[in-house]
Design a protein around this motif. Structure first.
Motif, PDB file in Angstrom:
ATOM      1  N   ALA A 295       0.830  -1.203   0.000  1.00  0.00           N
ATOM      2  CA  ALA A 295       0.000   0.000   0.000  1.00  0.00           C
ATOM      3  C   ALA A 295       0.865   1.253   0.000  1.00  0.00           C
ATOM      4  O   ALA A 295       0.565   2.229  -0.693  1.00  0.00           O
ATOM      5  CB  ALA A 295      -0.925  -0.009   1.212  1.00  0.00           C
ATOM      6  N   ILE A 296       1.939   1.227   0.788  1.00  0.00           N
ATOM      7  CA  ILE A 296       2.847   2.391   0.811  1.00  0.00           C
ATOM      8  C   ILE A 296       3.517   2.561  -0.555  1.00  0.00           C
ATOM      9  O   ILE A 296       3.672   3.683  -1.059  1.00  0.00           O
ATOM     10  CB  ILE A 296       3.885   2.218   1.926  1.00  0.00           C
ATOM     11  CG1 ILE A 296       3.198   2.281   3.306  1.00  0.00           C
ATOM     12  CG2 ILE A 296       4.963   3.298   1.830  1.00  0.00           C
ATOM     13  CD1 ILE A 296       4.139   2.028   4.460  1.00  0.00           C
ATOM     14  N   LEU A 297       3.924   1.439  -1.155  1.00  0.00           N
ATOM     15  CA  LEU A 297       4.532   1.520  -2.488  1.00  0.00           C
ATOM     16  C   LEU A 297       3.539   2.059  -3.505  1.00  0.00           C
ATOM     17  O   LEU A 297       3.869   2.930  -4.326  1.00  0.00           O
ATOM     18  CB  LEU A 297       5.021   0.134  -2.905  1.00  0.00           C
ATOM     19  CG  LEU A 297       5.653   0.037  -4.299  1.00  0.00           C
ATOM     20  CD1 LEU A 297       6.890   0.912  -4.381  1.00  0.00           C
ATOM     21  CD2 LEU A 297       6.003  -1.418  -4.621  1.00  0.00           C
ATOM     22  N   LEU A 298       2.286   1.541  -3.458  1.00  0.00           N
ATOM     23  CA  LEU A 298       1.264   2.026  -4.374  1.00  0.00           C
ATOM     24  C   LEU A 298       0.973   3.500  -4.148  1.00  0.00           C
ATOM     25  O   LEU A 298       0.854   4.286  -5.095  1.00  0.00           O
ATOM     26  CB  LEU A 298      -0.011   1.196  -4.200  1.00  0.00           C
ATOM     27  CG  LEU A 298      -1.238   1.656  -5.005  1.00  0.00           C
ATOM     28  CD1 LEU A 298      -0.960   1.557  -6.489  1.00  0.00           C
ATOM     29  CD2 LEU A 298      -2.454   0.821  -4.630  1.00  0.00           C
ATOM     30  N   ALA A 299       0.853   3.871  -2.861  1.00  0.00           N
ATOM     31  CA  ALA A 299       0.587   5.280  -2.560  1.00  0.00           C
ATOM     32  C   ALA A 299       1.741   6.168  -3.010  1.00  0.00           C
ATOM     33  O   ALA A 299       1.537   7.306  -3.441  1.00  0.00           O
ATOM     34  CB  ALA A 299       0.334   5.454  -1.069  1.00  0.00           C
ATOM     35  N   GLY A 300       2.970   5.614  -2.906  1.00  0.00           N
ATOM     36  CA  GLY A 300       4.112   6.407  -3.347  1.00  0.00           C
ATOM     37  C   GLY A 300       4.083   6.680  -4.839  1.00  0.00           C
ATOM     38  O   GLY A 300       4.467   7.760  -5.291  1.00  0.00           O
ATOM     39  N   THR A 301       3.617   5.694  -5.609  1.00  0.00           N
ATOM     40  CA  THR A 301       3.528   5.903  -7.057  1.00  0.00           C
ATOM     41  C   THR A 301       2.353   6.793  -7.446  1.00  0.00           C
ATOM     42  O   THR A 301       2.292   7.245  -8.584  1.00  0.00           O
ATOM     43  CB  THR A 301       3.379   4.549  -7.769  1.00  0.00           C
ATOM     44  OG1 THR A 301       2.166   3.916  -7.329  1.00  0.00           O
ATOM     45  CG2 THR A 301       4.555   3.646  -7.457  1.00  0.00           C
ATOM     46  N   ILE A 302       1.438   7.025  -6.506  1.00  0.00           N
ATOM     47  CA  ILE A 302       0.294   7.890  -6.798  1.00  0.00           C
ATOM     48  C   ILE A 302       0.422   9.221  -6.079  1.00  0.00           C
ATOM     49  O   ILE A 302       0.319  10.286  -6.682  1.00  0.00           O
ATOM     50  CB  ILE A 302      -1.025   7.186  -6.405  1.00  0.00           C
ATOM     51  CG1 ILE A 302      -1.225   5.919  -7.232  1.00  0.00           C
ATOM     52  CG2 ILE A 302      -2.208   8.121  -6.579  1.00  0.00           C
ATOM     53  CD1 ILE A 302      -2.442   5.128  -6.846  1.00  0.00           C
ATOM     54  N   ALA A 303       0.643   9.147  -4.755  1.00  0.00           N
ATOM     55  CA  ALA A 303       0.631  10.371  -3.948  1.00  0.00           C
ATOM     56  C   ALA A 303       1.811  11.286  -4.282  1.00  0.00           C
ATOM     57  O   ALA A 303       1.642  12.511  -4.363  1.00  0.00           O
ATOM     58  CB  ALA A 303       0.630  10.012  -2.460  1.00  0.00           C
ATOM     59  N   ALA A 304       3.002  10.698  -4.454  1.00  0.00           N
ATOM     60  CA  ALA A 304       4.168  11.549  -4.710  1.00  0.00           C
ATOM     61  C   ALA A 304       4.026  12.332  -6.022  1.00  0.00           C
ATOM     62  O   ALA A 304       4.227  13.553  -6.045  1.00  0.00           O
ATOM     63  CB  ALA A 304       5.439  10.696  -4.716  1.00  0.00           C
ATOM     64  N   PRO A 305       3.672  11.687  -7.155  1.00  0.00           N
ATOM     65  CA  PRO A 305       3.480  12.485  -8.376  1.00  0.00           C
ATOM     66  C   PRO A 305       2.352  13.505  -8.261  1.00  0.00           C
ATOM     67  O   PRO A 305       2.472  14.632  -8.752  1.00  0.00           O
ATOM     68  CB  PRO A 305       3.166  11.428  -9.439  1.00  0.00           C
ATOM     69  CG  PRO A 305       3.731  10.168  -8.923  1.00  0.00           C
ATOM     70  CD  PRO A 305       3.583  10.239  -7.445  1.00  0.00           C
ATOM     71  N   VAL A 306       1.261  13.122  -7.590  1.00  0.00           N
ATOM     72  CA  VAL A 306       0.157  14.070  -7.424  1.00  0.00           C
ATOM     73  C   VAL A 306       0.605  15.256  -6.580  1.00  0.00           C
ATOM     74  O   VAL A 306       0.240  16.405  -6.853  1.00  0.00           O
ATOM     75  CB  VAL A 306      -1.063  13.358  -6.794  1.00  0.00           C
ATOM     76  CG1 VAL A 306      -2.122  14.371  -6.391  1.00  0.00           C
ATOM     77  CG2 VAL A 306      -1.652  12.351  -7.765  1.00  0.00           C
ATOM     78  N   ARG A 307       1.390  14.990  -5.542  1.00  0.00           N
ATOM     79  CA  ARG A 307       1.905  16.083  -4.713  1.00  0.00           C
ATOM     80  C   ARG A 307       2.804  17.000  -5.524  1.00  0.00           C
ATOM     81  O   ARG A 307       2.732  18.232  -5.400  1.00  0.00           O
ATOM     82  CB  ARG A 307       2.648  15.491  -3.521  1.00  0.00           C
ATOM     83  CG  ARG A 307       3.425  16.522  -2.685  1.00  0.00           C
ATOM     84  CD  ARG A 307       2.532  17.622  -2.169  1.00  0.00           C
ATOM     85  NE  ARG A 307       1.434  17.099  -1.374  1.00  0.00           N
ATOM     86  CZ  ARG A 307       0.439  17.839  -0.946  1.00  0.00           C
ATOM     87  NH1 ARG A 307       0.370  19.115  -1.285  1.00  0.00           N
ATOM     88  NH2 ARG A 307      -0.501  17.306  -0.211  1.00  0.00           N
ATOM     89  N   ARG A 308       3.654  16.435  -6.381  1.00  0.00           N
ATOM     90  CA  ARG A 308       4.521  17.263  -7.221  1.00  0.00           C
ATOM     91  C   ARG A 308       3.695  18.101  -8.188  1.00  0.00           C
ATOM     92  O   ARG A 308       3.999  19.285  -8.414  1.00  0.00           O
ATOM     93  CB  ARG A 308       5.508  16.377  -7.980  1.00  0.00           C
ATOM     94  CG  ARG A 308       6.579  15.728  -7.103  1.00  0.00           C
ATOM     95  CD  ARG A 308       7.542  14.899  -7.927  1.00  0.00           C
ATOM     96  NE  ARG A 308       8.204  15.721  -8.943  1.00  0.00           N
ATOM     97  CZ  ARG A 308       8.999  15.226  -9.885  1.00  0.00           C
ATOM     98  NH1 ARG A 308       9.215  13.915  -9.937  1.00  0.00           N
ATOM     99  NH2 ARG A 308       9.560  16.020 -10.770  1.00  0.00           N
ATOM    100  N   LEU A 309       2.659  17.485  -8.759  1.00  0.00           N
ATOM    101  CA  LEU A 309       1.792  18.245  -9.658  1.00  0.00           C
ATOM    102  C   LEU A 309       1.066  19.355  -8.913  1.00  0.00           C
ATOM    103  O   LEU A 309       0.922  20.472  -9.433  1.00  0.00           O
ATOM    104  CB  LEU A 309       0.787  17.305 -10.321  1.00  0.00           C
ATOM    105  CG  LEU A 309       1.351  16.274 -11.314  1.00  0.00           C
ATOM    106  CD1 LEU A 309       0.259  15.334 -11.782  1.00  0.00           C
ATOM    107  CD2 LEU A 309       2.000  16.976 -12.504  1.00  0.00           C
ATOM    108  N   ALA A 310       0.605  19.058  -7.693  1.00  0.00           N
ATOM    109  CA  ALA A 310      -0.087  20.084  -6.905  1.00  0.00           C
ATOM    110  C   ALA A 310       0.865  21.224  -6.539  1.00  0.00           C
ATOM    111  O   ALA A 310       0.489  22.406  -6.586  1.00  0.00           O
ATOM    112  CB  ALA A 310      -0.688  19.456  -5.644  1.00  0.00           C
ATOM    113  N   ASP A 311       2.097  20.892  -6.159  1.00  0.00           N
ATOM    114  CA  ASP A 311       3.072  21.942  -5.834  1.00  0.00           C
ATOM    115  C   ASP A 311       3.383  22.802  -7.060  1.00  0.00           C
ATOM    116  O   ASP A 311       3.511  24.030  -6.950  1.00  0.00           O
ATOM    117  CB  ASP A 311       4.360  21.302  -5.302  1.00  0.00           C
ATOM    118  CG  ASP A 311       4.155  20.644  -3.942  1.00  0.00           C
ATOM    119  OD1 ASP A 311       3.158  20.994  -3.259  1.00  0.00           O
ATOM    120  OD2 ASP A 311       4.974  19.784  -3.572  1.00  0.00           O
ATOM    121  N   ALA A 312       3.502  22.150  -8.221  1.00  0.00           N
ATOM    122  CA  ALA A 312       3.767  22.922  -9.444  1.00  0.00           C
ATOM    123  C   ALA A 312       2.595  23.840  -9.765  1.00  0.00           C
ATOM    124  O   ALA A 312       2.793  25.008 -10.158  1.00  0.00           O
ATOM    125  CB  ALA A 312       4.046  21.974 -10.605  1.00  0.00           C
ATOM    126  N   ALA A 313       1.354  23.331  -9.602  1.00  0.00           N
ATOM    127  CA  ALA A 313       0.193  24.182  -9.848  1.00  0.00           C
ATOM    128  C   ALA A 313       0.148  25.354  -8.866  1.00  0.00           C
ATOM    129  O   ALA A 313      -0.223  26.477  -9.239  1.00  0.00           O
ATOM    130  CB  ALA A 313      -1.087  23.344  -9.732  1.00  0.00           C
TER     131      ALA A 313
END
Length: 588
Positions: A295-313
């Motif tokens: 679950a942590i690995l899956l969340a890392g592949t989802i949450a980390a990119p989404v967080r980067r996209l949110a920070d860029a926005a």
């Protein structure tokens, strides 16, 4: 039973009473606790999305484990199987006791002819008492090798023989003393096992009590067996362990001479259920670790990119004077990649619109400044003009500049509203041939009495009976036709003709507007669509056009998903015979 087995069996007895009192209260107490957890704003290392993914995966695994641990059916099956085994064993032993451990009847009634006289079975049972020594020998051979306990009662409910007090090798009474009192450690597994047992146990199980030997009739199963009815009971001792007992009648010639009570040792069934639950818990722990890591690995592949996209926005929103690059995850080939591509395209379009707005504002300021400068100069000169001719000329210039300003402001306002209106309005399928024919009739009617009335606008209907349908906003499409026809008329001479044609080409509908003017310089084929650009061969036409008509027309066509471009018409000799504007729209 070994000491380790006894300790495992008795490990949870200290918390059993508390769990029995707390059972039924845990569920109501969990609801406010869960609400309190939800209200707490957790600020930890993991993101909210990560915590949710882990929580949902663990919850699903926990529900599965709870369902497996809910082994009441397994436990009930064990109990039913034990009852059947005890009953079969009891019937065999009771038959042996009836044949070998009872004293022969003192009187034998033989009737050669005629009916058999009625015999009082109760009296017959008294006349055939059970011999304790023979019964003990039979129980020693048949019961002691098993884990069951056998008690033999006579018809009065008084115990005759108890296998617990029979020695394995000789008829000497032996009694197993309890182990020395010692401090027992309650492990987490024991606590969980007792908790699950008490929470999931259905109904109230009767309490088991060790009764004196003369009170056998107080056992329900003994009373049933003395009525020639085999009876089974499940009870719970003071340690919360299940005890299964079965009583069968000891009969000879249908006369009940006693009752044989077989019972299991406390904790036998609980030990099997505990071992089953322990195996499930071990598997659950392994699966829990694997689930959390995945679950942590899956969340890392989802949450980390989404967080980067949110920070860029967020940086795009805050940093107005610098261009922020959105991270590119399009190589992922999943929804995150699609989101990244969409955000990149949106940001690129946003920056393009910002640049267009800045250029538009600069162009507007420049275009407005020219007539304002001319107007100010004319007003300043008007006060010092010496004759009426000069004043009339200056007044004409002022009027011309005012009209020019009014036209510029109107066209600028119209151009600035195009995007908003096109996003709000809804395109509907219409027959373009009918729309163009109606436009030509209205346009010709409106020009009667003007200086361009003798310039004919002609529409050649398509050579097909099938309607040429397209999704358009009819008002804005009419505005494009008006702009293009006005532009063609402005470059035509009296007696010339503006031709409008229409044809379907594959999945598109093509509309052409042809004039017989001087054409378009090859270098200006695209320049004419820029804002405020005008190129009129007639010097007297300066200021009569804002230069926004063609730009607005292309903007409207692009909003419809179509296109607008210009080209020159040439004859066989290669000479330019006029200009042509081509509209292409996707067919409905």
């Amino acid at each position: 039973m070994t000491d380790s087995a006894r300790r495992s069996r008795d490990a949870g007895h200290r918390i059993t009473r508390w769990l029995r009192q707390a059972r039924g209260r845990i569920t109501p107490l969990m609801a406010p606790a869960m609400r309190a957890v939800n209200e707490v704003q957790v600020r930890g290392r993991f993101s909210t999305l990560t915590r949710r993914i882990v929580a949902f995966n663990v919850l699903a695994l926990a529900l599965l484990a709870v369902g497996i641990l809910y082994v009441n059916q397994f436990q009930a099956g064990l109990i039913d199987q034990r009852i059947q085994n005890l009953r079969a064993q009891g019937e065999i032993i009771a038959g042996a006791l009836a044949e070998a451990a009872t004293v022969e009847l003192e009187t034998q009634i033989i009737v050669p002819d005629g009916p058999v006289p009625q015999i009082d079975l109760t009296v017959a049972a008294r006349q055939a008492p059970i011999d304790p020594n023979r019964a003990a020998a039979i129980l020693r051979r048949l019961v002691l090798p098993t884990d069951a306990r056998a008690r033999l009662y006579n018809t009065n409910g008084v115990i005759v023989v108890d296998s617990q007090f029979i020695d394995a090798g000789r008829d000497v009474i032996a009694y197993e003393l309890p182990p020395p009192a010692q401090e027992e450690r309650v492990t987490l597994i024991d606590w969980v096992n007792v908790l699950i047992t008490n929470l999931l146990r259905e109904g109230d199980v009767p309490r088991y009590e060790e009764l004196p030997g003369s009170q056998g009739l107080n056992y329900k199963e003994v009373r049933g067996a003395l009525r020639a009815e085999p009876t089974a009971m499940v009870r719970e001792n003071d340690r919360g362990q299940l005890i299964v007992s079965v009583a069968v009648p000891v009969q000879r010639f249908k006369a009940v001479m006693g009752a044989l009570l077989l019972s299991t040792e406390g904790g036998d069934i609980d030990a099997l259920v505990r071992a089953e639950r322990l195996a499930v818990l071990r598997v659950f722990v392994v699966l829990l670790v694997v689930t959390v890591l995945l679950a942590i690995l899956l969340a890392g592949t989802i949450a980390a990119p989404v967080r980067r996209l949110a920070d860029a926005a967020e940086r795009v929103r805050r940093q107005r004077h610098t261009r922020v690059e959105i991270p590119d995850f399009r190589d992922r080939r999943d929804e995150i990649g699609e989101l990244s591509g969409a955000l990149r395209e949106m940001t690129r379009e946003l920056y393009a619109r910002i640049d267009a707005t800045e250029r538009f504002a600069a162009d507007v300021a420049h275009e407005l400044k020219n007539p304002l400068t001319s107007l100010r100069s004319a007003i300043e000169t008007l006060s010092i003009a010496r004759d009426d001719t000069a004043r009339a000329r200056l007044t004409e210039i002022i009027n011309h500049d005012v009209v020019r300003l009014d036209r510029l402001i109107t066209d600028i306002s119209d151009a600035s509203r195009i995007d908003a209106e096109m996003s709000r309005a809804e395109a509907v399928p219409v027959d373009l041939a009918e729309v163009v024919a109606t436009f030509v009739r209205n346009y010709t009617q409106s020009r009667k009495g003007t200086r361009t009335a003798d310039i004919e606008v002609h529409f050649t209907a398509p050579d097909t009976t099938e309607p040429l349908m397209a999704d358009v906003i009819e008002l804005r499409f009419g505005q494009v036709l008006a702009n293009l026809v006005d532009n063609a008329v402005s470059f035509s001479q009296p007696g010339d003709r503006v031709e409008i044609g229409m044809v379907r080409r594959g999945e598109e509908i093509e509309i052409t507007i042809d004039d017989t003017g001087p054409g378009i310089p090859p270098d200006n084929i695209e320049t004419i669509f820029k804002r405020f650009y005008t190129d009129r061969p007639d010097p007297n036409a300066f200021g009569n056009n804002s230069g926004l008509g063609l730009s607005i027309s292309r903007q409207i066509m692009q909003a419809h998903g179509g296109s607008l471009h210009a080209e020159n018409r040439v004859d066989e000799a290669g000479d330019i015979t006029g200009a042509r504007f081509v509209i292409r729209l996707p067919a409905a």
